[in-house]
Every structure is written in structure tokens, then in C-alpha cells.
Design a protein around this motif. Structure first.
Motif, PDB file in Angstrom:
ATOM      1  N   LYS A  67     117.986 110.884  80.568  1.00 49.40           N
ATOM      2  CA  LYS A  67     119.274 111.422  81.009  1.00 49.40           C
ATOM      3  C   LYS A  67     119.197 111.840  82.474  1.00 49.40           C
ATOM      4  CE  LYS A  67     120.807 113.130  76.481  1.00 49.40           C
ATOM      5  NZ  LYS A  67     121.179 114.343  75.687  1.00 49.40           N
ATOM      6  N   GLU A  68     118.036 112.361  82.873  1.00 50.82           N
ATOM      7  CA  GLU A  68     117.866 112.806  84.253  1.00 50.82           C
ATOM      8  C   GLU A  68     117.918 111.615  85.212  1.00 50.82           C
ATOM      9  OE1 GLU A  68     116.366 115.776  81.481  1.00 50.82           O
ATOM     10  OE2 GLU A  68     115.902 113.641  81.706  1.00 50.82           O
ATOM     11  N   PHE A  69     117.276 110.518  84.824  1.00 54.53           N
ATOM     12  CA  PHE A  69     117.301 109.307  85.654  1.00 54.53           C
ATOM     13  C   PHE A  69     118.731 108.795  85.800  1.00 54.53           C
ATOM     14  CE2 PHE A  69     117.250 104.771  86.371  1.00 54.53           C
ATOM     15  CZ  PHE A  69     116.189 104.553  87.239  1.00 54.53           C
ATOM     16  N   THR A  70     119.450 108.703  84.691  1.00 50.68           N
ATOM     17  CA  THR A  70     120.818 108.188  84.720  1.00 50.68           C
ATOM     18  C   THR A  70     121.727 109.070  85.570  1.00 50.68           C
ATOM     19  OG1 THR A  70     120.552 107.195  82.529  1.00 50.68           O
ATOM     20  CG2 THR A  70     122.807 107.600  83.286  1.00 50.68           C
ATOM     21  N   ALA A  71     121.586 110.395  85.414  1.00 54.23           N
ATOM     22  CA  ALA A  71     122.411 111.318  86.191  1.00 54.23           C
ATOM     23  C   ALA A  71     122.093 111.220  87.676  1.00 54.23           C
ATOM     24  CB  ALA A  71     122.204 112.743  85.698  1.00 54.23           C
ATOM     25  N   MET A  72     120.809 111.111  88.026  1.00 53.39           N
ATOM     26  CA  MET A  72     120.403 111.015  89.423  1.00 53.39           C
ATOM     27  C   MET A  72     120.880 109.702  90.036  1.00 53.39           C
ATOM     28  SD  MET A  72     118.902 112.362  92.041  1.00 53.39           S
ATOM     29  CE  MET A  72     117.989 113.742  91.331  1.00 53.39           C
ATOM     30  N   ARG A  73     120.745 108.617  89.297  1.00 52.71           N
ATOM     31  CA  ARG A  73     121.219 107.313  89.779  1.00 52.71           C
ATOM     32  C   ARG A  73     122.704 107.372  90.100  1.00 52.71           C
ATOM     33  NH1 ARG A  73     123.828 103.249  87.284  1.00 52.71           N
ATOM     34  NH2 ARG A  73     123.617 101.148  88.219  1.00 52.71           N
ATOM     35  N   GLU A  74     123.494 107.981  89.219  1.00 56.76           N
ATOM     36  CA  GLU A  74     124.934 108.082  89.452  1.00 56.76           C
ATOM     37  C   GLU A  74     125.233 108.989  90.638  1.00 56.76           C
ATOM     38  OE1 GLU A  74     126.672 109.320  85.787  1.00 56.76           O
ATOM     39  OE2 GLU A  74     126.289 107.404  84.768  1.00 56.76           O
ATOM     40  N   GLU A  75     124.488 110.099  90.740  1.00 52.49           N
ATOM     41  CA  GLU A  75     124.698 111.032  91.846  1.00 52.49           C
ATOM     42  C   GLU A  75     124.436 110.368  93.193  1.00 52.49           C
ATOM     43  OE1 GLU A  75     122.547 115.056  93.608  1.00 52.49           O
ATOM     44  OE2 GLU A  75     122.525 114.705  91.444  1.00 52.49           O
ATOM     45  N   LEU A  76     123.446 109.489  93.246  1.00 53.36           N
ATOM     46  CA  LEU A  76     123.086 108.813  94.496  1.00 53.36           C
ATOM     47  C   LEU A  76     124.030 107.665  94.836  1.00 53.36           C
ATOM     48  CD1 LEU A  76     119.216 108.775  94.078  1.00 53.36           C
ATOM     49  CD2 LEU A  76     120.540 110.209  95.645  1.00 53.36           C
ATOM     50  N   GLY A  77     124.945 107.358  93.921  1.00 55.85           N
ATOM     51  CA  GLY A  77     125.941 106.327  94.205  1.00 55.85           C
ATOM     52  C   GLY A  77     125.501 104.915  93.919  1.00 55.85           C
ATOM     53  N   CYS A  78     124.504 104.751  93.070  1.00 54.99           N
ATOM     54  CA  CYS A  78     124.034 103.395  92.727  1.00 54.99           C
ATOM     55  C   CYS A  78     125.045 102.700  91.806  1.00 54.99           C
ATOM     56  CB  CYS A  78     122.686 103.469  92.031  1.00 54.99           C
ATOM     57  SG  CYS A  78     121.364 104.124  93.063  1.00 54.99           S
ATOM     58  N   PRO A  79     125.211 101.384  91.966  1.00 56.37           N
ATOM     59  CA  PRO A  79     124.560 100.532  92.969  1.00 56.37           C
ATOM     60  C   PRO A  79     125.149 100.765  94.367  1.00 56.37           C
ATOM     61  CG  PRO A  79     126.145  99.262  91.702  1.00 56.37           C
ATOM     62  CD  PRO A  79     126.082 100.617  91.062  1.00 56.37           C
ATOM     63  N   ILE A  80     124.306 100.583  95.374  1.00 58.21           N
ATOM     64  CA  ILE A  80     124.690 100.812  96.766  1.00 58.21           C
ATOM     65  C   ILE A  80     124.841  99.470  97.472  1.00 58.21           C
ATOM     66  CG2 ILE A  80     123.948 101.805  98.969  1.00 58.21           C
ATOM     67  CD1 ILE A  80     122.341 103.876  97.296  1.00 58.21           C
ATOM     68  N   HIS A  81     125.955  99.306  98.162  1.00 53.83           N
ATOM     69  CA  HIS A  81     126.223  98.040  98.866  1.00 53.83           C
ATOM     70  C   HIS A  81     126.215  98.247 100.369  1.00 53.83           C
ATOM     71  CE1 HIS A  81     128.803  94.896 100.705  1.00 53.83           C
ATOM     72  NE2 HIS A  81     128.119  94.115  99.881  1.00 53.83           N
ATOM     73  N   GLY A  82     125.671  97.266 101.066  1.00 57.56           N
ATOM     74  CA  GLY A  82     125.708  97.255 102.525  1.00 57.56           C
ATOM     75  C   GLY A  82     125.708  95.826 103.021  1.00 57.56           C
ATOM     76  N   TRP A  83     125.335  95.663 104.294  1.00 56.64           N
ATOM     77  CA  TRP A  83     125.360  94.336 104.911  1.00 56.64           C
ATOM     78  C   TRP A  83     124.059  94.082 105.669  1.00 56.64           C
ATOM     79  CZ3 TRP A  83     129.386  91.752 103.171  1.00 56.64           C
ATOM     80  CH2 TRP A  83     130.557  92.441 102.840  1.00 56.64           C
ATOM     81  N   ILE A  84     123.522  92.879 105.491  1.00 56.33           N
ATOM     82  CA  ILE A  84     122.397  92.425 106.307  1.00 56.33           C
ATOM     83  C   ILE A  84     123.005  91.705 107.503  1.00 56.33           C
ATOM     84  CG2 ILE A  84     120.310  91.012 106.395  1.00 56.33           C
ATOM     85  CD1 ILE A  84     120.308  91.246 103.257  1.00 56.33           C
ATOM     86  N   MET A  85     122.686  92.179 108.706  1.00 53.49           N
ATOM     87  CA  MET A  85     123.327  91.656 109.902  1.00 53.49           C
ATOM     88  C   MET A  85     122.298  91.191 110.925  1.00 53.49           C
ATOM     89  SD  MET A  85     126.473  94.407 110.314  1.00 53.49           S
ATOM     90  CE  MET A  85     127.484  93.285 111.296  1.00 53.49           C
ATOM     91  N   LYS A  86     122.688  90.201 111.683  1.00 61.33           N
ATOM     92  CA  LYS A  86     121.798  89.582 112.673  1.00 61.33           C
ATOM     93  C   LYS A  86     122.514  89.462 114.007  1.00 61.33           C
ATOM     94  CE  LYS A  86     119.475  85.132 113.570  1.00 61.33           C
ATOM     95  NZ  LYS A  86     119.242  83.761 113.047  1.00 61.33           N
ATOM     96  N   ARG A  87     121.754  89.555 115.075  1.00 58.22           N
ATOM     97  CA  ARG A  87     122.251  89.298 116.424  1.00 58.22           C
ATOM     98  C   ARG A  87     121.370  88.208 117.028  1.00 58.22           C
ATOM     99  NH1 ARG A  87     121.581  90.899 121.812  1.00 58.22           N
ATOM    100  NH2 ARG A  87     123.532  91.295 122.957  1.00 58.22           N
ATOM    101  N   ASP A  88     121.978  87.128 117.444  1.00 59.70           N
ATOM    102  CA  ASP A  88     121.210  85.987 117.960  1.00 59.70           C
ATOM    103  C   ASP A  88     120.536  86.322 119.285  1.00 59.70           C
ATOM    104  OD1 ASP A  88     121.868  84.358 115.808  1.00 59.70           O
ATOM    105  OD2 ASP A  88     123.710  83.636 116.771  1.00 59.70           O
ATOM    106  N   ALA A  89     119.465  85.604 119.539  1.00 56.55           N
ATOM    107  CA  ALA A  89     118.750  85.748 120.807  1.00 56.55           C
ATOM    108  C   ALA A  89     119.629  85.270 121.955  1.00 56.55           C
ATOM    109  CB  ALA A  89     117.462  84.965 120.771  1.00 56.55           C
ATOM    110  N   VAL A  90     119.621  86.025 123.035  1.00 56.54           N
ATOM    111  CA  VAL A  90     120.368  85.662 124.240  1.00 56.54           C
ATOM    112  C   VAL A  90     119.403  85.722 125.410  1.00 56.54           C
ATOM    113  CG1 VAL A  90     122.260  86.250 125.797  1.00 56.54           C
ATOM    114  CG2 VAL A  90     122.543  86.568 123.325  1.00 56.54           C
ATOM    115  N   LYS A  91     119.207  84.612 126.058  1.00 55.20           N
ATOM    116  CA  LYS A  91     118.295  84.592 127.213  1.00 55.20           C
ATOM    117  C   LYS A  91     119.098  84.835 128.487  1.00 55.20           C
ATOM    118  CE  LYS A  91     114.576  81.793 125.303  1.00 55.20           C
ATOM    119  NZ  LYS A  91     113.670  80.645 125.510  1.00 55.20           N
ATOM    120  N   THR A  92     118.723  85.897 129.196  1.00 51.01           N
ATOM    121  CA  THR A  92     119.413  86.211 130.449  1.00 51.01           C
ATOM    122  C   THR A  92     118.808  85.386 131.583  1.00 51.01           C
ATOM    123  OG1 THR A  92     117.884  88.049 130.826  1.00 51.01           O
ATOM    124  CG2 THR A  92     119.962  88.544 129.716  1.00 51.01           C
ATOM    125  N   GLN A  93     119.631  85.131 132.568  1.00 50.85           N
ATOM    126  CA  GLN A  93     119.185  84.343 133.720  1.00 50.85           C
ATOM    127  C   GLN A  93     118.454  85.218 134.739  1.00 50.85           C
ATOM    128  OE1 GLN A  93     119.528  80.989 133.756  1.00 50.85           O
ATOM    129  NE2 GLN A  93     120.413  81.199 131.710  1.00 50.85           N
TER     130      GLN A  93
END
Length: 220
Positions: free
Chosen positions: A194-220
Motif C-alpha cells: 500500500k505504501e508503494f502504491t500511495a507513493m507512486r501516485e503521490e509522485l505523479g507516476c506515470p511521468i511524461h516528458g520529451w527527449i529533445m535534440k539540438r543538431d550540431a552547428v559549425k560556426t565559421q
């Protein structure tokens, strides 16, 4: 009121950054931060500073309000000049907290890192943390800290990555990052207490986000 960017030089400076981190990641509520913050601000400061010192490519930057001198935001950039996943990777655990948060945190860390070897198995920059005090948002502090890293990435012709919250996605997009995948984090047990389930809910699981990338830019 002007803003000024600094690089963290010692643990005393870092303590002020972590004070802001506690405010920023609690407004709005962030389940990952609830695990990361540990038992006290003092413990959190010492632990995060030890992580910083153990990572050769780590730089913490922070922003102050020039009129008051107050720290209003912080960010950690990690520069990997070689593939950090070339060798065997030890499993990460949320060793600093007690059960059931420890088990939940360990599973969330596994989800947070499982895409990294395939996507980031090369020299790159990583935004590990970026936050601004809730009373000082929309002033440009986050942009100053992101520009510090993206400028360096461009100088070296290297890609950059970040695992973003829903709230921060548009900020990163404004600095050239784009979404490459969803980030889904959760913790499950076959017969949870019960403690695990309550803690999981309190932490907002499942948690969603985004994996993001910035491409390499070579400056002159």
C-alpha cells in the motif's frame, strides 16, 4: 533590472543555487525532484555537488539579479568529449532515500537513462538541470543559461540533448532543440505494498516528458 551569468566555483556558491532549485522544482510539483531533493537542503547540496565534482565535463552556471545580487536560476551542462557509454554502465539507484521511494526512484532513473546509450553514444552536450525561481520567470534567466551551453556546442560542432518536462518544451524549442521521442517513466511491482502504491501516485507516476535534440552547428 539586469541579469548576470556566473559559473559555480565552490560549494558555498552552489548552496545558493540549490536553494533556488528547491523553489523552482516545487512550483509546479515535480515528482522526480521530490525524489532528488533527499532528506534536507544540506544533504541535497552535498550530494549534488559531489556528483558535479565526479563528472569531469560538468559545469554549473547560475544567474543573479544585478540589483539585488540574489541567485534566481541555475543549470548544469555536461560536455562529453567522448562516448560516455562506450563501457559497461553500472545501474543507478536512488540510494539517498528510503523505501518505497528508493525502489520507485531507481525504476524512474532506469527509464530516464535507457534511451541514452543508443541516442547519445557519441560526443555531445547534455542539459542535466535548468531551473528558475518561481518569482523570476519570464525574465530571460533560462535563456542566458541555455545560450552559454549552445554557444559552446556550436563552437565545437557538437549535438546537444535534454530530457524536458512538458512545461519547458517550448523554451528548449526556442533554443534550437526539437523532440525526437516521448519520455515515459514509471515504477511497477508485481505485488506492491500500500505504501508503494500511495507513493507512486503521490509522485505523479506515470511521468511524461520529451527527449529533445539540438543538431550540431559549425560556426565559421
Amino acid at each position: 533590472m539586469g541579469l548576470k551569468l556566473h559559473e559555480v566555483a565552490n560549494e558555498e556558491e552552489f548552496r545558493k543555487v540549490v536553494d533556488v532549485e528547491h523553489d523552482a522544482y516545487s512550483k509546479p510539483y515535480n515528482g522526480i525532484w521530490e525524489i532528488t531533493k533527499g532528506s534536507s537542503p544540506e544533504e541535497c547540496t552535498a550530494r549534488q555537488f559531489s556528483w558535479h565534482k565526479a563528472e569531469p565535463g560538468s559545469t554549473w552556471v547560475y544567474v543573479t539579479d544585478e540589483e539585488t545580487g540574489d541567485v534566481i536560476g541555475g543549470a548544469q551542462w555536461i560536455i562529453y568529449k567522448t562516448n560516455p557509454y562506450a563501457g559497461e554502465q553500472p545501474a543507478k539507484t536512488a540510494y539517498w532515500v528510503e523505501e518505497p521511494m528508493k525502489e520507485i526512484g531507481t525504476q524512474l532513473l532506469a527509464d530516464l537513462g535507457k534511451h541514452r546509450p543508443g541516442l547519445m553514444g557519441k560526443p555531445h552536450f547534455l542539459v542535466s538541470y535548468c531551473f528558475v525561481h518561481s518569482a523570476h520567470r519570464k525574465r530571460g534567466a533560462a535563456s542566458l543559461m541555455l545560450k552559454w551551453g549552445t554557444d559552446k556546442a556550436d563552437e565545437l560542432g557538437m549535438e546537444a540533448f535534454v530530457e524536458s518536462t512538458e512545461m519547458a518544451r517550448s523554451l528548449y524549442e526556442a533554443h534550437g532543440f526539437y523532440v525526437v521521442d516521448d519520455l515515459n517513466m514509471d515504477a511497477q511491482l508485481e505485488n506492491p505494498s500500500k505504501e508503494f502504491t500511495a507513493m507512486r501516485e503521490e509522485l505523479g507516476c506515470p511521468i511524461h516528458g520529451w527527449i529533445m535534440k539540438r543538431d550540431a552547428v559549425k560556426t565559421q
